[in-house]
Design an enzyme around this catalytic site. Structure first.
Site, PDB file in Angstrom:
ATOM      1  N   HIS A  77      53.014 -48.343  23.746  1.00 57.22           N
ATOM      2  CA  HIS A  77      51.679 -48.399  23.157  1.00 57.22           C
ATOM      3  C   HIS A  77      50.724 -48.813  24.280  1.00 57.22           C
ATOM      4  O   HIS A  77      51.120 -49.522  25.207  1.00 57.22           O
ATOM      5  CB  HIS A  77      51.719 -49.459  22.053  1.00 57.22           C
ATOM      6  CG  HIS A  77      50.477 -49.618  21.241  1.00 57.22           C
ATOM      7  ND1 HIS A  77      49.389 -50.323  21.691  1.00 57.22           N
ATOM      8  CD2 HIS A  77      50.167 -49.197  19.992  1.00 57.22           C
ATOM      9  CE1 HIS A  77      48.453 -50.315  20.751  1.00 57.22           C
ATOM     10  NE2 HIS A  77      48.892 -49.647  19.711  1.00 57.22           N
ATOM     11  N   ASP A 109      57.331 -55.905  24.048  1.00 60.79           N
ATOM     12  CA  ASP A 109      56.348 -55.672  23.005  1.00 60.79           C
ATOM     13  C   ASP A 109      57.112 -55.578  21.682  1.00 60.79           C
ATOM     14  O   ASP A 109      57.747 -54.565  21.396  1.00 60.79           O
ATOM     15  CB  ASP A 109      55.591 -54.368  23.299  1.00 60.79           C
ATOM     16  CG  ASP A 109      54.647 -53.975  22.167  1.00 60.79           C
ATOM     17  OD1 ASP A 109      54.611 -54.674  21.134  1.00 60.79           O
ATOM     18  OD2 ASP A 109      53.950 -52.954  22.315  1.00 60.79           O
ATOM     19  N   GLN A 113      56.349 -53.840  16.719  1.00 63.45           N
ATOM     20  CA  GLN A 113      56.982 -53.041  15.662  1.00 63.45           C
ATOM     21  C   GLN A 113      58.366 -53.555  15.277  1.00 63.45           C
ATOM     22  O   GLN A 113      58.832 -53.273  14.179  1.00 63.45           O
ATOM     23  CB  GLN A 113      57.090 -51.563  16.088  1.00 63.45           C
ATOM     24  CG  GLN A 113      55.756 -50.861  16.236  1.00 63.45           C
ATOM     25  CD  GLN A 113      54.993 -50.710  14.911  1.00 63.45           C
ATOM     26  OE1 GLN A 113      55.552 -50.818  13.822  1.00 63.45           O
ATOM     27  NE2 GLN A 113      53.695 -50.476  15.010  1.00 63.45           N
ATOM     28  N   LYS A 152      51.135 -57.106  11.093  1.00 62.64           N
ATOM     29  CA  LYS A 152      52.142 -56.067  10.838  1.00 62.64           C
ATOM     30  C   LYS A 152      53.353 -56.642  10.112  1.00 62.64           C
ATOM     31  O   LYS A 152      54.317 -55.930   9.834  1.00 62.64           O
ATOM     32  CB  LYS A 152      52.583 -55.426  12.154  1.00 62.64           C
ATOM     33  CG  LYS A 152      51.490 -54.577  12.806  1.00 62.64           C
ATOM     34  CD  LYS A 152      52.022 -53.884  14.034  1.00 62.64           C
ATOM     35  CE  LYS A 152      50.922 -53.477  14.993  1.00 62.64           C
ATOM     36  NZ  LYS A 152      50.212 -52.269  14.581  1.00 62.64           N
ATOM     37  N   CYS A 191      47.526 -44.716  19.874  1.00 62.16           N
ATOM     38  CA  CYS A 191      47.424 -45.532  21.094  1.00 62.16           C
ATOM     39  C   CYS A 191      48.638 -45.352  21.995  1.00 62.16           C
ATOM     40  O   CYS A 191      49.168 -46.320  22.543  1.00 62.16           O
ATOM     41  CB  CYS A 191      47.228 -47.006  20.774  1.00 62.16           C
ATOM     42  SG  CYS A 191      45.778 -47.334  19.777  1.00 62.16           S
TER      43      CYS A 191
HETATM   44  N1  PMP Z   1      52.456 -52.463  20.321  1.00 64.22           N
HETATM   45  C1  PMP Z   1      52.865 -51.609  19.394  1.00 64.22           C
HETATM   46  C2  PMP Z   1      54.183 -50.918  19.540  1.00 64.22           C
HETATM   47  C3  PMP Z   1      52.036 -51.365  18.287  1.00 64.22           C
HETATM   48  O1  PMP Z   1      52.445 -50.514  17.342  1.00 64.22           O
HETATM   49  C4  PMP Z   1      50.810 -52.038  18.181  1.00 64.22           C
HETATM   50  C5  PMP Z   1      49.887 -51.815  17.001  1.00 64.22           C
HETATM   51  N2  PMP Z   1      49.633 -50.457  16.718  1.00 64.22           N
HETATM   52  C6  PMP Z   1      50.449 -52.932  19.181  1.00 64.22           C
HETATM   53  C7  PMP Z   1      51.297 -53.118  20.243  1.00 64.22           C
HETATM   54  C8  PMP Z   1      49.161 -53.665  19.177  1.00 64.22           C
HETATM   55  O2  PMP Z   1      49.056 -54.512  18.079  1.00 64.22           O
HETATM   56  P1  PMP Z   1      47.653 -55.204  17.815  1.00 64.22           P
HETATM   57  O3  PMP Z   1      46.677 -54.107  17.633  1.00 64.22           O
HETATM   58  O4  PMP Z   1      47.884 -55.995  16.565  1.00 64.22           O
HETATM   59  O5  PMP Z   1      47.370 -56.049  18.999  1.00 64.22           O
END
Ligand code: PMP
Length: 411
Positions: A125, A201, A204, A227, A369
């Site tokens: 991401h 990270d 998820q 999440k 993203c």
């Molecule tokens: N990493 C991953 C794999 C994600 O799916 C997301 C959220 N789409 C994020 C990071 C970022 O999370 P946040 O927008 O809550 O900072």
């Protein structure tokens, strides 16, 4: 383990009783943000009604109450991920993104030199990519990539070569686009052998299965409250105590110093060092309530439920739509998370999402993203359906029916 009583779980989530155009809500966008059960909503309300004051500086009883709740939330979070020293190792941030930026901008800027190698993956991401690209530009770092293979898994055939001399492996524990779950523990071992730190990270993964930072082999782990049935505005960065101790502050301000003089300052110890300004107090309380809620059901049972449901969805959708529907991601349900990135005939993902919305089915359309990954897949966007503990076979059927009506609409 006994299967989840999804009907009862659905009743815990008030928003799932909402109706849109006379239809029930079929919420398939938990990978973007999960919904909130009553105990989480109540915990925040209770905090504001009975315990709100600023933390850290109050001497009166009300402020002590707020302080205790906030620090107790830190311990709850730490124990949830098996942190050896929760009181020192859990930093509350705004979200996973801020946690990853903290690692790159504070730890990385202090410890990485021109020419140092950071290894990232094609699954990342932007949150675990752009901070490293920013630092690479500033510090002339070399970014190396682990790529995916035809089966949507990381290609590890060149692992030793890619990791040689690396200082950091920045890796997502589960792709928000493909559902791929790389073998993080195995990769962490290889990274450590090569002398690299492992930045995970967990945005998820942490919401969906039991995670233990020790067995994961992480040196840093970032994730978001929203999440995992918790509030927005709060995230977590866990870091090994000695690494956080060797990390300078990220943001400066109140609450993060031992002393300030006209010519300088002495930063506080972790985790306060990284929590400048008034922190998200009610959100921490809500996050702790979310963790207790998930633990009450059991993360292992949630994971098993999602695997069953994903397997069901993969089979059912393929059976019904055959080659009209492409599902990007690993075929094997046990090797992936509950995220289905869909391409339906040549319908644009945004159009598809809009038609599904007519049926009350919420999916996300876009690049999620993860633009480098989109390029690799040869698409600009996908429509993504994702499952959580409150989804069931009926939701999958609703998705399938809505896809079928999209099919007739687009001819
Ligand atoms: N990493 C991953 C794999 C994600 O799916 C997301 C959220 N789409 C994020 C990071 C970022 O999370 P946040 O927008 O809550 O900072």
């Amino acid at each position: 383990a006994a299967e989840l009583d999804v009907a009862a779980i659905k009743r815990d989530f008030p928003v799932l009783a909402e109706r849109f155009r006379g239809r029930r809500l079929v919420y398939l966008d938990s990978a973007a943000s999960a919904q909130h059960p009553l105990p989480v909503l109540r915990a925040q309300e209770h905090y504001y009604e009975h315990a709100h004051a600023n933390v850290h500086r109050g001497v009166y009883a009300l402020a002590e109450r707020a302080d205790q709740l906030y620090e107790r939330a830190r311990l709850t979070v730490g124990r949830f991920i098996g942190a050896p020293d929760p009181a020192r190792e859990v930093v509350f941030t705004k979200n996973a993104t801020e946690g990853l930026n903290l690692v790159a901008q504070a730890w990385g800027r202090r410890h990485l030199r021109p020419g140092d190698v950071v290894v990232v993956t094609e699954l990342e991401h932007h949150a675990n990519l752009v901070p490293w690209l920013m630092l690479a530009e500033e510090r002339q770092l070399e970014l190396r990539w682990l790529e995916i293979d035809e089966g949507f898994r990381l290609d590890l055939s060149r692992l030793t070569e890619v990791l040689r001399g690396a200082r950091v492996l920045a890796i997502s524990a589960m792709s928000n686009v493909l559902g791929t779950m790389p073998p993080v523990a195995e990769l962490a071992e290889a990274a450590h052998r090569a002398g690299a730190l492992v930045v995970v990270d967990g945005a998820q993964l942490v919401p969906h299965q039991p995670v233990d930072v020790g067995s994961l082999g992480a040196d840093f782990l970032a994730f978001s409250g929203h999440k995992m049935c918790g509030p927005t505005g709060i995230g977590v960065l866990w870091g090994r105590a000695e690494l956080l101790a060797a990390t300078p502050p990220f943001l400066g301000g109140g609450g993060m110093i031992k002393d300030v003089r006209r010519d300088g300052f002495v930063p506080d110890d972790p985790p306060q060092r990284f929590e400048a300004g008034t922190p998200p107090i009610a959100e921490a309380v809500g996050l702790a309530a979310a963790i207790e809620y998930l633990q009450g059901i059991g993360l292992d049972r949630i994971a098993a439920h999602e695997h069953r449901l994903t397997a069901y969805a993969l089979e059912r959708l393929q059976q019904r739509f055959g080659r009209d529907l492409v599902i990007h991601g690993p075929r094997e349900p046990e090797a992936r998370g509950a995220v289905l990135s869909l391409a339906y005939r040549d319908v644009h993902p945004h159009d598809l999402a809009q038609v599904l919305d007519q049926a009350g089915v919420c999916v996300r359309a876009g690049h999620h993203c993860a633009k480098p990954l989109m390029r690799r897949l040869g698409v600009t966007a996908t429509a993504r359906a994702s499952f959580y503990l409150y989804n069931d076979e009926d939701d999958v059927e609703a998705l399938a029916d809505a896809l079928a009506s999209a099919g007739s609409l687009f001819g």
